[in-house]
Design a protein around this motif. Sequence first.
Motif, PDB file in Angstrom:
ATOM      1  N   ASP A   1     -40.764 -54.317 -19.841  1.00  0.00           N
ATOM      2  CA  ASP A   1     -42.006 -53.644 -19.423  1.00  0.00           C
ATOM      3  C   ASP A   1     -41.754 -52.132 -19.340  1.00  0.00           C
ATOM      4  OD1 ASP A   1     -44.631 -53.348 -18.331  1.00  0.00           O
ATOM      5  OD2 ASP A   1     -43.799 -53.401 -16.294  1.00  0.00           O
ATOM      6  N   PRO A   2     -41.434 -51.510 -20.478  1.00  0.00           N
ATOM      7  CA  PRO A   2     -41.050 -50.088 -20.447  1.00  0.00           C
ATOM      8  C   PRO A   2     -42.133 -49.166 -19.902  1.00  0.00           C
ATOM      9  CG  PRO A   2     -41.463 -50.815 -22.704  1.00  0.00           C
ATOM     10  CD  PRO A   2     -41.442 -52.050 -21.860  1.00  0.00           C
ATOM     11  N   ALA A   3     -43.391 -49.522 -20.104  1.00  0.00           N
ATOM     12  CA  ALA A   3     -44.472 -48.677 -19.601  1.00  0.00           C
ATOM     13  C   ALA A   3     -44.747 -48.897 -18.117  1.00  0.00           C
ATOM     14  CB  ALA A   3     -45.749 -48.938 -20.403  1.00  0.00           C
ATOM     15  N   GLY A   4     -44.175 -49.957 -17.561  1.00  0.00           N
ATOM     16  CA  GLY A   4     -44.353 -50.219 -16.137  1.00  0.00           C
ATOM     17  C   GLY A   4     -45.685 -50.832 -15.763  1.00  0.00           C
ATOM     18  N   GLU A   5     -46.457 -51.301 -16.758  1.00  0.00           N
ATOM     19  CA  GLU A   5     -47.774 -51.842 -16.443  1.00  0.00           C
ATOM     20  C   GLU A   5     -47.675 -53.171 -15.683  1.00  0.00           C
ATOM     21  OE1 GLU A   5     -49.978 -52.133 -20.036  1.00  0.00           O
ATOM     22  OE2 GLU A   5     -50.016 -49.956 -20.384  1.00  0.00           O
ATOM     23  N   ARG A   6     -46.774 -54.023 -16.135  1.00  0.00           N
ATOM     24  CA  ARG A   6     -46.647 -55.318 -15.467  1.00  0.00           C
ATOM     25  C   ARG A   6     -46.064 -55.143 -14.067  1.00  0.00           C
ATOM     26  NH1 ARG A   6     -43.003 -59.509 -15.941  1.00  0.00           N
ATOM     27  NH2 ARG A   6     -41.827 -58.425 -17.573  1.00  0.00           N
ATOM     28  N   LEU A   7     -45.109 -54.236 -13.925  1.00  0.00           N
ATOM     29  CA  LEU A   7     -44.551 -53.950 -12.609  1.00  0.00           C
ATOM     30  C   LEU A   7     -45.629 -53.439 -11.663  1.00  0.00           C
ATOM     31  CD1 LEU A   7     -42.296 -53.532 -10.554  1.00  0.00           C
ATOM     32  CD2 LEU A   7     -41.787 -51.329 -11.665  1.00  0.00           C
ATOM     33  N   ALA A   8     -46.489 -52.547 -12.169  1.00  0.00           N
ATOM     34  CA  ALA A   8     -47.558 -52.003 -11.330  1.00  0.00           C
ATOM     35  C   ALA A   8     -48.477 -53.105 -10.840  1.00  0.00           C
ATOM     36  CB  ALA A   8     -48.348 -50.945 -12.104  1.00  0.00           C
ATOM     37  N   GLY A   9     -48.827 -54.038 -11.718  1.00  0.00           N
ATOM     38  CA  GLY A   9     -49.681 -55.149 -11.319  1.00  0.00           C
ATOM     39  C   GLY A   9     -48.992 -56.054 -10.311  1.00  0.00           C
ATOM     40  N   TRP A  10     -47.702 -56.259 -10.497  1.00  0.00           N
ATOM     41  CA  TRP A  10     -46.910 -57.088  -9.588  1.00  0.00           C
ATOM     42  C   TRP A  10     -46.859 -56.459  -8.200  1.00  0.00           C
ATOM     43  CZ3 TRP A  10     -42.091 -56.402  -7.157  1.00  0.00           C
ATOM     44  CH2 TRP A  10     -41.451 -57.573  -6.724  1.00  0.00           C
ATOM     45  N   LEU A  11     -46.649 -55.146  -8.151  1.00  0.00           N
ATOM     46  CA  LEU A  11     -46.619 -54.447  -6.865  1.00  0.00           C
ATOM     47  C   LEU A  11     -47.996 -54.452  -6.202  1.00  0.00           C
ATOM     48  CD1 LEU A  11     -44.343 -51.398  -7.790  1.00  0.00           C
ATOM     49  CD2 LEU A  11     -43.753 -53.309  -6.267  1.00  0.00           C
ATOM     50  N   THR A  12     -49.048 -54.351  -7.005  1.00  0.00           N
ATOM     51  CA  THR A  12     -50.403 -54.408  -6.456  1.00  0.00           C
ATOM     52  C   THR A  12     -50.672 -55.759  -5.803  1.00  0.00           C
ATOM     53  OG1 THR A  12     -51.251 -52.803  -8.060  1.00  0.00           O
ATOM     54  CG2 THR A  12     -52.861 -54.272  -7.020  1.00  0.00           C
ATOM     55  N   GLU A  13     -50.184 -56.824  -6.440  1.00  0.00           N
ATOM     56  CA  GLU A  13     -50.345 -58.158  -5.855  1.00  0.00           C
ATOM     57  C   GLU A  13     -49.582 -58.258  -4.536  1.00  0.00           C
ATOM     58  OE1 GLU A  13     -51.461 -61.940  -4.964  1.00  0.00           O
ATOM     59  OE2 GLU A  13     -52.351 -60.482  -6.362  1.00  0.00           O
ATOM     60  N   ALA A  14     -48.399 -57.657  -4.462  1.00  0.00           N
ATOM     61  CA  ALA A  14     -47.644 -57.644  -3.206  1.00  0.00           C
ATOM     62  C   ALA A  14     -48.438 -56.916  -2.119  1.00  0.00           C
ATOM     63  CB  ALA A  14     -46.284 -56.981  -3.410  1.00  0.00           C
ATOM     64  N   GLU A  15     -49.080 -55.828  -2.495  1.00  0.00           N
ATOM     65  CA  GLU A  15     -49.897 -55.082  -1.536  1.00  0.00           C
ATOM     66  C   GLU A  15     -51.078 -55.929  -1.051  1.00  0.00           C
ATOM     67  OE1 GLU A  15     -51.013 -51.561  -3.575  1.00  0.00           O
ATOM     68  OE2 GLU A  15     -49.053 -50.589  -3.360  1.00  0.00           O
ATOM     69  N   ARG A  16     -51.671 -56.701  -1.951  1.00  0.00           N
ATOM     70  CA  ARG A  16     -52.795 -57.567  -1.553  1.00  0.00           C
ATOM     71  C   ARG A  16     -52.341 -58.615  -0.538  1.00  0.00           C
ATOM     72  NH1 ARG A  16     -53.987 -58.152  -7.290  1.00  0.00           N
ATOM     73  NH2 ARG A  16     -55.581 -56.634  -7.941  1.00  0.00           N
ATOM     74  N   LEU A  17     -51.177 -59.178  -0.767  1.00  0.00           N
ATOM     75  CA  LEU A  17     -50.656 -60.170   0.168  1.00  0.00           C
ATOM     76  C   LEU A  17     -50.391 -59.555   1.536  1.00  0.00           C
ATOM     77  CD1 LEU A  17     -48.172 -62.002  -2.222  1.00  0.00           C
ATOM     78  CD2 LEU A  17     -50.348 -62.885  -1.379  1.00  0.00           C
ATOM     79  N   VAL A  18     -49.819 -58.364   1.542  1.00  0.00           N
ATOM     80  CA  VAL A  18     -49.564 -57.662   2.799  1.00  0.00           C
ATOM     81  C   VAL A  18     -50.878 -57.387   3.519  1.00  0.00           C
ATOM     82  CG1 VAL A  18     -48.791 -55.466   3.765  1.00  0.00           C
ATOM     83  CG2 VAL A  18     -47.365 -56.655   2.076  1.00  0.00           C
ATOM     84  N   GLU A  19     -51.867 -56.924   2.771  1.00  0.00           N
ATOM     85  CA  GLU A  19     -53.162 -56.601   3.374  1.00  0.00           C
ATOM     86  C   GLU A  19     -53.838 -57.849   3.944  1.00  0.00           C
ATOM     87  OE1 GLU A  19     -56.693 -53.498   2.237  1.00  0.00           O
ATOM     88  OE2 GLU A  19     -55.980 -54.831   0.663  1.00  0.00           O
TER      89      GLU A  19
END
Length: 317
Positions: free
Chosen positions: A119-137
């Motif tokens: 994932d050189p552009a970091g798009e999948r990582l960004a989505g993965w981190l966003t999902e982590a934020e949703r769980l925290v919220e």
Amino acid sequence: METSSEGVAEDAGAPAGAVAATAAVPRPVVAIAPASLSPSRAGDFMQCPLLYRFRVIDRLPEKPSEAATRGTLVHAVLERLFDAPAGERTAPRAKALVPGQWERLLADRPEVGELFADDPAGERLAGWLTEAERLVERWFTLEDPSRLEPAERELFVETELDSGLRLRGIIDRVDVAPTGEVRIVDYKTGKAPRPEYAEGALFQMKFYALVVWRLKRVVPRRLQLVYLGSGDVLTYDPVPADLERVERKLLALWEAIRRATETGDWRPRPTKLCGWCDHQAHCPEFGGTPPPYPLPLATVPDQARGGQDAQGTMGPD
């Protein structure tokens, strides 16, 4: 909380942290007979004795998964949030902790970086981190951290039963009321199980309750599973008779593990979960061959027969 690799070294009798160290710096693994039991490893044996062998005795490497790693990240965020004063434990502050805890996780366990190597552009990582934020919220819709002052977070517990069986594990959170009542809390980043599977989900919590009871001579007032994936909270109030049943079950389970260790008879138990197993290449159910058994074998025929019988009788509860 325990991930799939957590507790393997401890159950095998190695020092805590040995799993992470071997993942970062490969070195020969010395096989050690199981010496203790954690909820995850008990679950492994009940699911599939051969899986238990692969993880505890052979200590075969496993690739990190996105789901398990996200769980580790979310747990770290919720633990760290309680470092802040009660009035500052807000959803925005918790979400802001996610990037830093991810960097810390990468530093501690570089192998998780492999998850996003393609994932050189970091798009999948960004989505993965966003999902982590949703769980925290979502957690803030289930509990109010400004009104909680945990007595313990990520608490390692260990006790030895009268039988000599050593039990150990890590409890996400322990709350103690002014009256002395104890609540054990565990965060789950997945969805709550259907009602017919709730008893199996509570096994881990009853395990922890038994350890606390034997250590502190106090039966926890409440066991609480917080499911961030679905926004559900599952609670159970144990009584001594419940925990005595769990202890008897664990003793029977440990006897089956002892027999399998001595005879080398670790039978696979095929289920729908096999599709997610990292060890198909070594599993006879998939045409594989297990590594040579690294421990000495007993020579008493009756022990082999007893081990086979025990492995066939263990259920989820």
